[in-house]
Design a protein around this motif. Structure first.
Motif, mmCIF file in Angstrom:
data_model
loop_
_atom_site.group_PDB
_atom_site.id
_atom_site.type_symbol
_atom_site.label_atom_id
_atom_site.label_comp_id
_atom_site.label_asym_id
_atom_site.label_seq_id
_atom_site.Cartn_x
_atom_site.Cartn_y
_atom_site.Cartn_z
ATOM 1 N N SER A 145 -25.539 10.904 -1.899
ATOM 2 C CA SER A 145 -25.379 10.043 -3.074
ATOM 3 C C SER A 145 -24.695 10.826 -4.182
ATOM 4 N N ASP A 198 -25.270 10.974 -7.238
ATOM 5 C CA ASP A 198 -26.159 11.555 -8.245
ATOM 6 C C ASP A 198 -26.942 12.750 -7.723
ATOM 7 N N LYS A 222 -32.649 17.315 -4.236
ATOM 8 C CA LYS A 222 -32.021 16.642 -5.381
ATOM 9 C C LYS A 222 -31.365 17.682 -6.273
ATOM 10 N N ALA A 260 -23.782 14.830 -11.121
ATOM 11 C CA ALA A 260 -23.282 13.452 -11.064
ATOM 12 C C ALA A 260 -21.836 13.479 -10.578
#
Length: 481
Positions: A106, A108, A151, A155
């Motif tokens: 992703s 992000d 994570k 961005a």
């Protein structure tokens, strides 16, 4: 001279034909350059650091001053630990680093990798192809599937295209990108060798087997199809040397993405559970259960207070279909059950004593792995001697202390000795506990002997045996006089 003149046109035609064939073969091979250029920036290198143990010395142990690359260094570390230097302060020793790969799913900053790449890490550093480094947060990991989700605080990252392994074909070309031995963004290609492989340590993952060159450091990296879609997560290799030997295994991306969503939403993974211990139906066992050929998952044990116990599933049942999907081997069942949502009902098609039975079962959640094994396997100490029966073994009733040790309230006989004969040929050993013979429960030694004596010579019968913490059926052929 005349001979050479006559041969010359033939050789020329032959050479032209070979060149045309070679060109056609070349054009038929896949082109990976665009795929690598597009997806290389979406693959990351992962370094995990662990805090070192405090430096320590062992008085009285002679430790010679060895060079860092000496093989004896591993010997001293294995037996005496990392001793360090007497002048080192605690924490000065270099931290351990584990190199692996991952890929961005992703924009992000979510990154998928293997659980074993980041296991025990105190700090996880993710490096992208443009040399940026991020300290990642571990969202969660799942040992059973070997999937971990990270994570990054970022961005606008480039993301891979997620495909599916469901329509993957054996023989299809695939490409891996990763960091073998720390060589970042290395690309290797090969074909799919097999699908639905189950490995001994991973019962809930139907692995994709390939011949793509995978080495330490590739773990967690993506496996692409020719459309540039990720269809697997490179996880393991089979090797006798520690290096690539032509057998690589990848987690299907469908399994990995299901784990990702669960880790993302609730931080843990839940799986469906029947509550049975199963085994393959071998060629020898198939006729004893009324099967024309091997197939299905043979139930060796039904766990108490489980969904299987609640619907009356029995040892000796052969599960042939699960939710209308064929169960060709026992290894096919756990992934089907594991991916069923907890609380849902599932349909079972079972063969019981040669007759079909249909059951509706409510799936429960797979419990945490049991760590209660005490390692004890002494079941027959001090047993009396006896005369071998027609199977070539000596059996006896279980004593009260043996039943307590085995957590077995009733039934069963203990195998004391096994001599040459049908029992030994089938694989029975001293210490086994026989619970069932030819589909009949064994209450005690007298009952076992009655069943045994009534069996027709020349037949193969199934024997349910408890050994250690597991139960398994064996096929024993009743000898002719």
């Amino acid at each position: 001279m005349r001979l050479s003149l006559r041969l010359r046109p033939v050789c020329g035609a032959l050479l032209a034909g070979l060149l045309t064939q070679a060109q056609a073969t070349t054009h038929a091979l896949p082109e990976f350059t665009a795929l690598v250029a597009e997806n290389g920036p979406k693959v990351v290198n992962i370094s995990s650091k662990q805090r070192p143990l405090p430096a320590k010395r062992f008085p009285g142990v002679p430790t010679p001053d060895l060079p860092d690359d000496s093989p004896l260094q591993d010997f001293f570390r294995h037996f005496f630990g990392d001793q360090g230097d007497p002048g080192d302060a605690p924490g000065d020793a270099e931290q351990g680093r584990s190199l692996g790969s991952g890929f961005i799913v992703s924009a992000d900053g979510y990154v998928l990798t293997n659980a074993h790449v980041v296991e025990g890490a105190d700090e996880i550093v993710v490096r992208t192809s443009d040399r940026r480094e991020f300290v990642a947060t571990l969202v969660g990991s799942d040992k059973r599937s070997d999937v971990a989700l990270l994570k990054l605080d970022a961005a606008g990252l480039p993301t891979v295209k997620i495909g599916s392994a469901k329509d993957l074909q054996v023989g299809e070309w695939v490409l891996a990108i990763g960091s073998p031995f720390g060589f970042e963004h290395s690309a290797t290609a090969g074909i799919v060798s097999a699908k639905g492989r189950n490995l001994p340590s991973e019962n809930y993952v139907p692995f994709i087997q390939t011949d793509v060159a995978i080495n330490p450091g590739n773990s967690g990296g993506p496996l692409f199809n020719l459309d540039g879609e990720v269809i697997g997560v490179n996880s393991q290799i089979y090797s006798r040397t520690g290096g690539f030997m032509g057998l690589s295994f990848a987690i299907p991306i469908d399994v990995a993405m299901d784990v990702l969503e669960q880790l993302k939403t609730k931080g843990r993974v839940s799986r469906g559970w029947l509550g049975v211990l199963i085994q393959d139906v071998t060629r020898e066992l198939a006729p004893t259960f009324g099967l024309p050929q091997p197939g299905g998952a043979l139930v060796a044990q039904v766990l108490p207070d489980s969904p299987a116990a609640a619907v009356g599933l029995l040892p000796g049942d052969v599960i042939l279909r699960y939710n209308d999907k064929e169960v060709a081997t026992s290894s096919a069942l756990p992934p089907l059950v594991g991916t069923t949502p907890v609380g849902e009902s599932a349909r079972l098609e079972v063969l019981r004593k040669g007759k079909p039975v249909r059951l509706q079962i409510k799936i429960a959640e797979l419990p945490d792995e049991d760590q209660s094994d005490d390692g004890s396997d002494d079941k027959g100490a001090g047993a009396p001697e006896g005369k071998p029966n027609r199977l070539g073994m000596v059996a006896s009733d279980l004593r009260a202390d043996q039943r307590e040790q085995l957590d077995l309230e009733r039934g069963g006989v203990l195998v004391e000795r096994v001599k040459e004969g049908p029992a030994a040929q089938a694989g029975l050993t001293a210490g086994d506990v026989i619970l069932m013979l030819d589909g009949q429960d064994v209450a005690d030694l007298a009952g076992f002997n009655r069943i045994l004596e009534a069996l027709e010579p020349g037949r193969s019968v199934a024997v349910l045996v408890e050994r250690g913490d597991g139960r398994m059926f064996y096929a024993v052929r009743i000898p002719k006089p």
